[in-house]
Design a protein around this motif. Structure first.
Motif, PDB file in Angstrom:
ATOM      1  N   THR A   1       0.861  -1.198   0.000  1.00 26.95           N
ATOM      2  CA  THR A   1       0.000   0.000   0.000  1.00 26.95           C
ATOM      3  C   THR A   1       0.892   1.239   0.000  1.00 26.95           C
ATOM      4  N   PRO A   2       1.528   1.530  -1.127  1.00 28.19           N
ATOM      5  CA  PRO A   2       2.461   2.659  -1.188  1.00 28.19           C
ATOM      6  C   PRO A   2       1.756   3.990  -0.976  1.00 28.19           C
ATOM      7  N   SER A   3       2.459   4.917  -0.362  1.00 25.65           N
ATOM      8  CA  SER A   3       1.909   6.253  -0.136  1.00 25.65           C
ATOM      9  C   SER A   3       2.725   7.273  -0.912  1.00 25.65           C
ATOM     10  N   TYR A   4       2.040   8.298  -1.363  1.00 21.86           N
ATOM     11  CA  TYR A   4       2.662   9.354  -2.166  1.00 21.86           C
ATOM     12  C   TYR A   4       2.968  10.550  -1.282  1.00 21.86           C
ATOM     13  N   VAL A   5       4.142  11.144  -1.464  1.00 26.26           N
ATOM     14  CA  VAL A   5       4.515  12.380  -0.787  1.00 26.26           C
ATOM     15  C   VAL A   5       4.969  13.374  -1.850  1.00 26.26           C
ATOM     16  N   ARG A   6       4.321  14.523  -1.903  1.00 25.72           N
ATOM     17  CA  ARG A   6       4.670  15.527  -2.890  1.00 25.72           C
ATOM     18  C   ARG A   6       5.900  16.303  -2.454  1.00 25.72           C
ATOM     19  N   CYS A   7       6.542  16.974  -3.394  1.00 25.49           N
ATOM     20  CA  CYS A   7       7.758  17.736  -3.110  1.00 25.49           C
ATOM     21  C   CYS A   7       7.477  19.211  -2.890  1.00 25.49           C
ATOM     22  N   SER A   8       6.208  19.583  -2.841  1.00 28.27           N
ATOM     23  CA  SER A   8       5.835  20.974  -2.619  1.00 28.27           C
ATOM     24  C   SER A   8       4.633  20.995  -1.679  1.00 28.27           C
ATOM     25  N   CYS A   9       4.152  22.185  -1.382  1.00 26.68           N
ATOM     26  CA  CYS A   9       3.020  22.330  -0.462  1.00 26.68           C
ATOM     27  C   CYS A   9       1.913  23.141  -1.120  1.00 26.68           C
ATOM     28  N   CYS A  10       0.662  22.763  -0.849  1.00 26.48           N
ATOM     29  CA  CYS A  10      -0.481  23.451  -1.463  1.00 26.48           C
ATOM     30  C   CYS A  10      -0.913  24.687  -0.675  1.00 26.48           C
ATOM     31  N   LEU A  11      -0.270  24.942   0.465  1.00 29.73           N
ATOM     32  CA  LEU A  11      -0.535  26.109   1.330  1.00 29.73           C
ATOM     33  C   LEU A  11      -1.744  25.927   2.242  1.00 29.73           C
ATOM     34  N   TYR A  12      -2.359  24.758   2.228  1.00 32.70           N
ATOM     35  CA  TYR A  12      -3.559  24.548   3.052  1.00 32.70           C
ATOM     36  C   TYR A  12      -3.247  24.722   4.540  1.00 32.70           C
ATOM     37  N   TYR A  13      -2.025  24.451   4.948  1.00 35.22           N
ATOM     38  CA  TYR A  13      -1.648  24.577   6.355  1.00 35.22           C
ATOM     39  C   TYR A  13      -1.789  26.005   6.863  1.00 35.22           C
ATOM     40  N   ARG A  14      -1.848  26.978   5.932  1.00 32.28           N
ATOM     41  CA  ARG A  14      -1.980  28.380   6.340  1.00 32.28           C
ATOM     42  C   ARG A  14      -3.408  28.736   6.755  1.00 32.28           C
ATOM     43  N   ILE A  15      -4.326  27.831   6.553  1.00 28.32           N
ATOM     44  CA  ILE A  15      -5.694  28.032   7.041  1.00 28.32           C
ATOM     45  C   ILE A  15      -5.719  27.684   8.517  1.00 28.32           C
ATOM     46  N   PRO A  16      -6.203  28.565   9.385  1.00 25.34           N
ATOM     47  CA  PRO A  16      -6.249  28.237  10.807  1.00 25.34           C
ATOM     48  C   PRO A  16      -6.977  26.913  11.056  1.00 25.34           C
ATOM     49  N   GLY A  17      -6.279  25.989  11.686  1.00 26.97           N
ATOM     50  CA  GLY A  17      -6.853  24.677  11.959  1.00 26.97           C
ATOM     51  C   GLY A  17      -6.784  23.726  10.785  1.00 26.97           C
ATOM     52  N   GLY A  18      -6.182  24.164   9.670  1.00 29.55           N
ATOM     53  CA  GLY A  18      -6.169  23.341   8.464  1.00 29.55           C
ATOM     54  C   GLY A  18      -5.270  22.123   8.564  1.00 29.55           C
TER      55      GLY A  18
END
Length: 220
Positions: A192-209
């Motif tokens: 069950t391989p998992s994917y990890v991207r090399c960039s960020c979508c910025l969702y973490y900048r949403i409070p509580g995201g």
């Protein structure tokens, strides 16, 4: 074809009939800044209500793109895994309409044939990403990562819903990483391989995201 895709979930469902004037061709999102801005404004308001805080417009644009990219690519990925024909994505023969929640409603009226994810990336996803980048000062690194994340999100969902297709879905993912998504992320080994991207979508900048499941920051 439609029933096989719909069985995988809402992001995979596809229709082929434009039955009223509420449907808009994808090209409008590329060429009409007001149409694109309405979708980003809608997403921004939705996120602000959820978080109880103001949301940066770039974050809203990136989040909007993730939903759009996932909705467009999921059927193409699934059709590739299932080995079935599907209408080709095209800016003029693929239509969408607003929805208050859930996946974007999508109609694809183009010619049916063997799915070609690479062609879809060039003719549809790239122009969409460029338009979003131009209007909201988002980097190609973020948006290219969002496109890859959308494809691998579809693969993860196929693995979950149809585990007997996991090998075929993973093979599609590895092929994409060796081709159009080279350098965009990594896929672990195992059943069950998992994917990890090399960039960020910025969702973490949403409070509580918090971090998305494939976010590289969550591994730091």
């Amino acid at each position: 074809m439609q029933s096989k895709l719909a069985e995988l979930g809402g992001f995979f469902a596809l229709d082929d009939t434009v039955d009223d004037a509420t449907w808009t061709p994808l090209r409008a999102l590329v060429e009409d800044g007001a149409v694109l801005d309405e979708r980003v404004t809608f997403t921004q308001a939705l996120l602000a209500e959820m978080a109880g805080a103001d949301i940066d417009r770039r974050v809203a644009a990136s989040t909007m793109s993730l939903g759009l990219f996932a909705r467009l690519l999921a059927p193409q990925v699934a059709a590739t895994v299932l080995g079935i024909d599907i209408p080709a994505l095209d800016l003029d023969t693929t239509f969408w309409k607003p929805a208050a929640a859930g996946p974007w409603p999508i109609v694809v009226t183009g010619p049916v044939g063997v799915p070609d994810i690479s062609a879809a990336l060039t003719t549809v996803m790239r122009p969409l990403a460029e338009a979003i980048a131009a209007h909201y000062a988002l980097s190609s690194t973020v948006l290219d990562g969002n496109i890859a994340s959308a494809a691998f999100g579809a693969i993860a969902m196929i693995n979950l819903v149809r585990p007997e297709l996991a090998d075929a879905a993973t093979a599609v993912g590895r092929h994409l990483l060796d081709g159009p998504f080279v350098g965009k992320g990594t896929l672990s080994e195992g059943t069950t391989p998992s994917y990890v991207r090399c960039s960020c979508c910025l969702y973490y900048r949403i409070p509580g995201g918090g971090y998305c499941a494939d976010c590289i920051l969550g591994r730091s």
